[in-house]
Design an enzyme around this catalytic site. Structure first.
Site, PDB file in Angstrom:
ATOM      1  N   LEU A 151      49.385  39.001  23.925  1.00 32.35           N
ATOM      2  CA  LEU A 151      49.375  38.581  25.334  1.00 32.35           C
ATOM      3  C   LEU A 151      50.355  37.423  25.483  1.00 32.35           C
ATOM      4  O   LEU A 151      50.394  36.526  24.639  1.00 32.35           O
ATOM      5  CB  LEU A 151      47.973  38.093  25.749  1.00 32.35           C
ATOM      6  CG  LEU A 151      46.939  39.127  26.182  1.00 32.35           C
ATOM      7  CD1 LEU A 151      45.607  38.435  26.441  1.00 32.35           C
ATOM      8  CD2 LEU A 151      47.381  39.877  27.439  1.00 32.35           C
ATOM      9  N   ASP A 152      51.134  37.416  26.575  1.00 32.23           N
ATOM     10  CA  ASP A 152      52.036  36.301  26.848  1.00 32.23           C
ATOM     11  C   ASP A 152      51.237  35.006  27.022  1.00 32.23           C
ATOM     12  O   ASP A 152      50.071  35.046  27.434  1.00 32.23           O
ATOM     13  CB  ASP A 152      52.829  36.557  28.132  1.00 32.23           C
ATOM     14  CG  ASP A 152      53.911  37.622  27.950  1.00 32.23           C
ATOM     15  OD1 ASP A 152      54.270  37.903  26.791  1.00 32.23           O
ATOM     16  OD2 ASP A 152      54.383  38.163  28.969  1.00 32.23           O
ATOM     17  N   PRO A 153      51.854  33.853  26.768  1.00 32.61           N
ATOM     18  CA  PRO A 153      51.136  32.578  26.930  1.00 32.61           C
ATOM     19  C   PRO A 153      50.513  32.382  28.313  1.00 32.61           C
ATOM     20  O   PRO A 153      49.421  31.825  28.432  1.00 32.61           O
ATOM     21  CB  PRO A 153      52.224  31.533  26.659  1.00 32.61           C
ATOM     22  CG  PRO A 153      53.172  32.214  25.731  1.00 32.61           C
ATOM     23  CD  PRO A 153      53.189  33.655  26.168  1.00 32.61           C
TER      24      PRO A 153
END
Length: 312
Positions: A49-51
């Site tokens: 998952l992206d930050p």
């Protein structure tokens, strides 16, 4: 409980820990923090998952780490917030603005455009991604200000719906179910193009990963409290929870003995064996999950059960 006994107990931990990833953490950050809390090296995540994103991040502990790739390959569900009228180099609000557009979109037009994304399609991965081209990660090249040609990849949007759209703010929310390797921020970027304007992703929550739902996820605080109490194993789902869509096969004692030494198991030694070559199944003996097995055709005719993946 003394600190040492926590370490000893956690060394035996095995299973799937469902985390609600907080904003600002990379998936790697989550694993690193849990490694410290659980005092174990055998830990990994299933599906980056992206930050800026939050939500379901399955984390695999102990022997379950061998199942992480299977989780990454499963369908995911998201709720995504988007804003029309500008674009960034990362396709989300964390990036630098590269273009603006004064083009206004009506809700009906957005709904029509959203429906066009349903089904199988080709998607070009964004430059700010971990995809490798010629052995180099795209985000490393992007940070150097470089852009390279990226081959399009096959993805499937199984479900997509516009939950809301504020025409004045030009902001909306999508709910979508997508296949492995789908970049939601790229879908949003492409939605802007469909509408003759620009678009960025401003929020993203993964609400489901395979069979794992957000409602079943834990926070760092919960895990830390469980670690102090010595009850972390109670938070972990068994490894076979990842494979509940596959049929269960129960081995006889003879079948278990054969599979332990890597020999083929015959149908008479495997209760519930699917009669279809290529089928995957959950394999048990005495109520204990052993492995993911695969049914294959035998040279002499008939079918047999083979090891597909062990999780010890």
């Amino acid at each position: 409980m003394p600190h040492g006994s926590n370490s000893m107990q956690s060394a035996e931990l095995a299973g799937v820990l469902l985390m609600d990833k907080p904003q600002g953490f990379t998936s790697h950050d989550v694993v690193a923090k849990l490694r410290g809390i659980l005092h174990t090296r055998r830990i990994g995540h299933g599906g980056t998952l992206d930050p800026m994103a939050t939500g379901v991040l399955p984390v695999f502990v102990g022997g379950a780490t061998k199942a992480a790739d299977f989780a990454a390959a499963q369908d995911k569900e998201y709720v995504a917030g988007f804003t029309l009228g500008y674009a960034t180099d990362t396709q989300d609000v964390t990036g630098t603005i590269t273009q603006c557009s004064a083009r206004y979109a009506a809700r009906a037009a957005v709904e029509r455009a959203v429906r066009r994304f349903l089904g199988p399609q080709q998607q070009v991965p964004p430059m700010y991604s971990a995809v490798k081209v010629d052995g180099r990660k795209l985000y490393d090249l992007a940070r150097q200000g470089k852009e390279v040609a990226r081959p399009a990849r096959s993805i499937v949007v199984h479900e997509i719906a516009l939950l809301d759209f504020d025409e004045d703010a030009q902001k909306g929310t999508l709910r979508l179910k997508v296949s492995k390797g789908t970049y939601v921020r790229t879908l949003v970027n492409d939605l802007g193009e469909q509408l003759g304007t620009l678009a960025v992703l401003h929020s993203l929550t993964r609400t489901r990963s395979g069979a794992y739902a957000l409602a079943d996820c834990h926070t760092f605080d919960e895990v830390e409290r469980a670690a102090e109490a010595g009850t972390v194993q109670q938070l972990l789902l068994p490894t076979d929870s990842l494979f509940l869509s596959h049929p269960a096969v129960q081995l006889t004692d003879e079948g278990a003995e054969r599979i332990a030494r890597g020999a083929v198991v015959f149908p008479r030694q495997a209760d519930g064996l699917p009669d279809e070559a290529g089928a995957l199944c959950r394999v048990y003996h005495g109520g204990r999950f052993l492995m993911l097995g695969q049914v294959r055709a035998l040279n002499k005719g008939g079918l047999g059960l083979f090891v597909f993946k062990n999780f010890r």
